[in-house]
Design a protein around this motif. Structure first.
Motif, PDB file in Angstrom:
ATOM      1  N   LEU A 217     -52.670  24.725  53.927  1.00 46.14           N
ATOM      2  CA  LEU A 217     -52.069  24.621  55.272  1.00 46.14           C
ATOM      3  C   LEU A 217     -50.884  25.892  55.286  1.00 46.14           C
ATOM      4  N   PHE A 218     -50.214  25.933  54.097  1.00 43.43           N
ATOM      5  CA  PHE A 218     -48.949  26.825  54.115  1.00 43.43           C
ATOM      6  C   PHE A 218     -49.618  28.270  54.207  1.00 43.43           C
ATOM      7  N   LEU A 219     -50.514  28.556  53.539  1.00 43.15           N
ATOM      8  CA  LEU A 219     -51.345  29.723  53.334  1.00 43.15           C
ATOM      9  C   LEU A 219     -51.833  30.034  54.896  1.00 43.15           C
ATOM     10  N   SER A 220     -52.582  29.265  55.442  1.00 46.18           N
ATOM     11  CA  SER A 220     -53.277  29.425  56.764  1.00 46.18           C
ATOM     12  C   SER A 220     -51.927  29.610  57.565  1.00 46.18           C
ATOM     13  N   ALA A 221     -51.013  28.880  57.766  1.00 45.18           N
ATOM     14  CA  ALA A 221     -49.814  28.921  58.496  1.00 45.18           C
ATOM     15  C   ALA A 221     -49.431  30.381  58.301  1.00 45.18           C
ATOM     16  N   GLY A 222     -49.086  30.977  57.017  1.00 44.26           N
ATOM     17  CA  GLY A 222     -48.894  32.264  56.873  1.00 44.26           C
ATOM     18  C   GLY A 222     -49.796  33.141  57.608  1.00 44.26           C
ATOM     19  N   SER A 223     -51.105  32.875  57.665  1.00 40.91           N
ATOM     20  CA  SER A 223     -52.078  33.889  58.140  1.00 40.91           C
ATOM     21  C   SER A 223     -51.964  33.843  59.524  1.00 40.91           C
TER      22      SER A 223
END
Lengths: 666, 544
Positions: free
Chosen positions: A343-349
């Motif tokens: 979730l964090f990484l895709s939020a980063g994306s």
């Protein structure tokens, strides 16, 4: 024969830290990134070998690197422990860590501090590995504070931003409050056992009195609360979102913040001795799970929603530990690492795609423009919300079911409401980010772009893990995961088997209904009738504002602790300057008045050469005469004179047998 | 009688007088560059000699080593007696190390009266090494007093602050005041020895020799009197709370080199371990003494840390942080157990790298801005990243981050304190939190944040000379932090002997230590039986 390989696990990233930290400025970002990633990749490979070996041979392996601190009856080795629990932690830390490192190469591309970023990230890996591999409390503590330091450095990565700098200091200081508790626990352990090695402590833990076990367990809990951002020390974690997003994924979601859970599970032998401490852990966890979830309902920053969600999910893990479901807690730790990192990484994306925008009120309608990110984010949401059969479903349900089966109905209720809220705020986040009308400005909307492969790749792997990550734990309480972990966290009577199949399935059904209900409400408020959410907020403005302001806890702490401490500092500083120093100055001025006397004494006392010291002093001083103003000489003379009088008096008293002196002084 | 080892040549005398020879060499120089080079050469040679001492020091041994003894004033029993053991040997190396770095630091930062500066500095080194290697109390006292002279001039003539005259005078007066009491204490020790020597017909009839004094018993009430007298001398010098008021002035007004020496070489607390504890074990274990000193230490820890929190001037902040750290050292000493004493000893050495290191950093800041006040900085990390990095590393060492030297010492102190008096341990641990707060808060405001408009864009990062200083400090910080074994081995033998001596003393004060004694005699790990545990609780409740 694997000893060197075990030691090599933390050494790989350490080498990368030294290379990138000392020589990083001499070569390109590209090379720095490769060194950083491959070091973590090597650690992961080594961890896999160690894990495979553990699967075959079982048992516990202890490796001593060298003797660290010793003396008297204390002996602390830099030593590592490989058992099922540390194997799981190793795989999570190095595996998820490796994926996040890969992702970061893309995310941080072109940043000026690229090499610095990876140096800190690798240093974090070293510390985290020491934390999970340490075979005594002090090695754990090196890792414990080491991850805190890296967290500080990475939160403050954009150090020229005032908010980032403040958040970094806050994180470190709040963590140190926990660390102080942890230190006390270490001292208590040493007091009682005379050693700090896990093996010996746990072997003799049975002889602890319940009171002492409670004291140790509660001190450890203070440490865990600080590191894992539980009530009341959670306030640093949401602020920690000032760091770059991969940092939030790695440190503030998947690994470091779970250290408290790991530490409690590691010390379950001591916790099992103290029902009071167990209850405290469970209550802290349950309350935090619910409390943080309520704040998460209304936050508008995509990363802050996830941050409160992390606090809340960590609460579930604490709850699991507190009711004796250590396996379930570690299981949730693992699945949470998968889906929260995702979730964090895709939020980063998403943030990457929008050129730095984090406010979900300015997002919307992104599902078509960044389809990969959308797909993996959705998987993450489904997993955390507990939709069957994704990873979060199994682990969260197991904790809740355990609470229910063991008659902790209040805790179960808190967890269930928390689950409803979780499902709601996560779908709210998904709807606001990816669906509906685009709300970003025209300029931003035009530049929305999908992230490069090096970022999407790790996202897909994590999405896969979020889907299948729960299966090792199926069937509940009797899966492969449970059998593997059993030797490490066997909690005696606490892990009960043979619960009726009907009850298990029933509880799963309830959990599913809860998750779907949360989804439904979110769908209604943020998709079907988008204006309903604002109306709801308008109808209860006090509640809404309180939640939005996070119950004003930060302000409260500021008033209660920070400001009074500064005031105290100022008051004491004034005291120091005015009272103590004033006295001294007064005496000094009085002495100056007697300058003629000192001149006389200089002539008659020092020249008399009664005292070796005075004479030597004087000889040296004479050589220096041309440099000095002369004043100190006079004072020195007065004091030397006084000294003679004193010595003579004492000698006289002594020889006349006036020895009641000592008694009087006592 | 304590074992004494001698050495092939009088190496300790060389260590004491080599700097003095260096001073004489500089005296006759005309060329300023040659003066600097001579100072550098002499301090380099001094460090090499110290390294030789380390190399040939027998570790894990309580013996006095490298002994030299000559009669000085036989009629009064005053000897020229030099030796080092595990308690003092590390200080000799630390003094040489710091002096070398100060010489390097001063290379182009000291611009006036260069000849006199280096002479003063080297004479100061002579007196300090003399303090650490003297085993005769009069000899010790001579060096102790002589130290004031170069210190006074260093602060007064090369200090940067407007109040440097006042600071220098205050420092000298304070220390002299304490010394008066200490001298009386020393004389009383001699008189007690004399009584004993006469009664038992021993020669010599008078002695100020540490080893002679160690051999004769001293009545407990005399011990208490002498202890408090010597305490005043040491406490003023250390300085312990509440005798600390000269320290902030001296450290802020004086030149960086002097601040490094004052903050880095803990002469006062060394005196406790060298003389007070072994000579006066009954007084040192007296419960009133222990409680008083531990209370002062604890107040010092918290007072120093909290006052440091609000200081806008970095050097003043460091002064108060020194007071706080000194509290830890005293706390560890009066825990009177192995970990406490070992931790205090190591922490005294550590402060020579961390606190003194921070003074070097303060010097780097001062050179750039002629101030160490916050208002002169802000967002400096962008402009001087290397300086910011070293400030962070050394600062973290000073707040005891694991992996650095500070942790090992602080951990041992707290562990020892907790074993002895758990409630003191609990309060002292909060010092760890304040430590992080005062340092990181200053760091945040000075180094982080947007580049301050006050900061000229012309200031440059560390130069090569400054890098050598910073890197050497960091090497020591990580060496002791990660692999303290060689250092611990050197001190362990003497610490063990000291603990043993203290344990034989004062049965009345040994109630808590009874537990520790018990532990050391049982060879198995003692699981905490419930009786053992409840004993802890009842003991502590009764006492506190």
């Amino acid at each position: 024969m694997y000893d060197w390989l075990i030691i090599a696990i933390p050494v790989f990233p350490l080498v990368a830290v030294l290379l990138n930290g000392l020589l990083g400025s001499r070569y390109s970002h590209d090379i720095a990134g490769r060194i950083a990633c491959s070091s973590v990749g090597l650690s992961f490979a080594a961890a896999l070998v160690v894990f495979a070996d553990q699967l075959q041979t079982g048992g516990v392996r202890e490796v001593i690197a060298y003797r660290w601190i010793f003396g008297g009856d204390l002996n602390i080795n830099l030593a590592f422990l490989i058992d099922p629990l540390s194997c799981i932690m190793l795989l999570v830390v190095t595996g998820v860590g490796f994926l996040i490192h890969l992702y970061s190469v893309g995310y941080m591309h072109g940043e000026e501090g690229f090499t610095r970023f990876f140096t800190y990230m690798n240093l974090f890996m070293v510390s985290m590995l020491l934390l999970v591999m340490g075979n005594n409390y002090v090695v754990l503590f090196i890792g414990w504070e080491g991850v805190g330091l890296c967290s500080y450095l990475l939160i403050g990565y954009y150090y020229d931003k005032v908010s980032a700098a403040k958040a970094a200091t806050k994180a470190f200081v709040v963590n140190r409050i926990g660390d102080a508790g942890f230190l006390l626990a270490i001292f208590l352990v040493f007091y009682n056992f005379g050693t700090l090695d896990y093996t010996q402590v746990f072997a003799h833990a049975g002889q602890l009195s319940p009171k002492m076990a409670t004291a140790i367990a509660l001190c450890l809990l203070v440490g865990a609360i600080g590191k894992s951002a539980q009530l009341p020390l959670y306030t640093w974690l949401p602020d920690a979102m000032e760091g770059p997003t991969p940092v939030s994924a790695l440190i503030h979601a998947a690994t470091m913040v779970t250290a408290g859970v790991y530490m409690i599970a590691r010390n379950h032998t001591i916790y099992d001795l103290s029902p009071a401490a167990m209850t405290t852990v469970a209550v802290v966890g349950g309350t935090t799970a619910l409390f943080a979830a309520t704040i998460g309902l209304v936050q508008t920053d995509i990363k802050r929603v996830l941050a409160y969600s992390t606090v809340s999910q960590l609460g579930y893990m604490f709850l699991g530990c507190g009711i004796g479901a250590y396996t379930a807690a570690i299981f949730h730790l693992m699945t949470h690492a998968f889906f929260k990192a995702l979730l964090f990484l895709s939020a980063g994306s998403v943030i990457h795609a929008l050129g730095g925008e984090q406010d979900i009120r300015k997002m919307g309608g992104l599902s078509k423009k960044i389809p990969w990110t959308h797909a993996v984010f959705l998987i993450g949401t489904l997993a955390i919300a507990g939709i069957f059969p994704l990873a979060g479903f199994w682990s969260k349900d197991e904790i809740m079911a355990h609470a229910f089966v063991h008659h902790h109905y209040v805790l179960y209720g808190m967890a269930a409401i928390g689950a409803l809220l979780t499902s709601f705020y996560m779908f709210r986040l998904t709807y606001l980010t990816f669906y509906g009308r685009p709300r970003m400005d025209h300029h931003r909307a035009e530049h929305v772009h999908e992230s490069p492969m090096i970022m999407i790749g790790p996202l897909v792997v994590l999405a896969g893990l979020s889907v299948i990550g729960g299966f090792p734990g199926v069937p509940p309480e009797d899966g492969w995961f449970h059998h593997f972990l059993h030797p490490s966290v066997a909690a005696g009577a606490a892990e009960a088997h043979g619960v009726g199949l009907g009850l298990v399935v029933g509880l799963m059904g309830v959990a599913t209904v809860i998750a779907l209900a949360g989804w439904g409400v979110a769908h209604y408020l943020y998709s079907a009738r988008p204006e309903a959410a604002d109306q709801l907020a308008a109808r209860a403005p006090a509640v809404y504002t309180t939640l939005l302001n996070k119950y004003y806890v930060d302000e409260l702490y500021d008033r209660l602790f920070v400001e009074p401490t500064k005031k105290l500092g100022q008051a004491w500083d004034w005291f120091d300057r005015t009272i103590i120093d004033g006295l001294v100055r007064g005496v000094g001025e009085m002495t100056e008045g007697g300058a003629w006397l000192s001149t006389w004494i200089e002539k008659h006392v020092i020249y008399a050469g009664l005292n070796v010291i005075g004479y030597a002093n004087h000889l040296t001083a004479r050589a220096w005469r041309k440099l000095q103003s002369g004043m100190v000489h006079h004072y020195a003379a007065i004091i030397v004179a006084g000294l003679f009088i004193l010595v003579h008096l004492v000698v006289v008293w002594w020889t006349t047998g006036l020895s009641g002196f000592g008694v009087a002084l006592k | 009688m304590m074992q004494e080892l001698t050495y092939a040549f009088p190496i300790l005398s060389w260590l004491v007088f080599l700097p003095l020879i260096g001073a004489l060499i500089i005296w006759v120089q005309e060329d300023q560059d040659l003066m600097r080079k001579s100072a550098l050469g002499v301090s380099g040679l001094q460090l090499a000699l110290a390294a030789l001492v380390f190399k040939d020091f027998v570790p894990e041994s309580p013996a006095m080593q490298f002994t030299e003894r000559l009669a000085w004033i036989p009629a009064l029993g005053i000897n020229y007696h030099l030796a080092v053991d595990g308690i003092s040997v590390l200080f000799v190396g630390l003094t040489a190390f710091l002096t070398l770095l100060v010489v390097l630091y001063s290379w182009d930062t000291v611009r006036i009266r260069i000849k006199e500066y280096y002479i003063a500095l080297l004479v100061l080194e002579t007196t300090i090494v003399g303090i650490f290697v003297s085993l005769d109390l009069i000899l010790f006292f001579v060096f102790w007093e002589l130290m004031l002279i170069p210190s006074y001039f260093l602060i007064k003539l090369w200090g940067g602050g407007a109040e440097r005259q006042y600071a220098a005078l205050k420092y000298v007066l304070y220390t002299l005041l304490g010394s008066v009491f200490m001298l009386v204490g020393i004389v009383l020790l001699d008189l007690n020895y004399h009584d004993w020597a006469v009664a038992h017909a021993i020669q010599p009839a008078y002695s100020f020799d540490f080893l002679d004094l160690l051999a004769v018993p001293i009545p407990v009430d005399q011990q208490l009197l002498i202890f408090w007298l010597i305490f005043l001398g040491l406490a003023f010098k250390a300085p312990m709370f509440p005798f600390h008021t000269w320290l902030p002035d001296a450290l802020v007004e004086g030149p960086i080199g002097m601040s490094v020496v004052l903050a880095g070489l803990k002469l006062g607390t060394y005196g406790f371990m060298r003389f007070s504890l072994p000579l006066l074990p009954d007084a040192a274990t007296d419960s009133h003494v222990v409680m008083t000193l531990m209370t002062l230490a604890l107040v010092g820890i918290l007072y120093g840390a909290i006052v440091a929190l609000i200081q806008p001037d970095f050097r003043r902040l460091l002064a108060f942080s020194s007071i706080s750290h000194l509290g830890f050292v005293v706390l560890g000493i009066f825990a009177l157990n192995f970990q406490g004493l070992q931790g205090s000893l190591l922490t005294m050495i550590n402060l020579g790298f961390s606190t003194a290191g921070l003074f070097f950093i303060a010097g780097f800041l001062y050179v750039r801005r002629h101030s160490t006040d916050l208002s002169a900085f802000g967002g400096a990390a962008k402009q001087v990243p290397l300086l910011a990095t070293f400030l962070l590393i050394i600062g973290l060492a000073s707040i005891g981050l694991p992996g650095t030297n500070g942790f090992v010492g602080e951990f041992l102190i707290l562990l020892g304190t907790f074993q002895a008096y758990w409630l003191f341990g609990v309060f002292a641990v909060t010092g760890v939190i304040f430590g992080a707060a005062y340092f990181l808060w200053y760091y945040e405001r000075a180094m982080f944040g947007p580049l301050s408009p006050n900061l000229p864009r012309t200031i440059t990062d560390l130069n090569a000379r400054e890098m050598i200083i910073a890197v050497s400090l960091c090497v020591m910080i990580f060496w002791i932090g990660l692999y303290p074994s060689p250092f611990l081995r050197m001190m362990n033998g003497s610490v063990a002997a000291l603990v043993e001596r203290l344990e034989r003393a004062a049965p009345t004060a040994a109630s808590t230590r009874a537990l520790n004694v018990k532990r050391e005699t049982s060879d198995d790990i003692r699981p905490g039986t419930s009786s053992h545990v409840s004993r802890l609780m009842s003991h502590e409740k009764a006492r506190l």
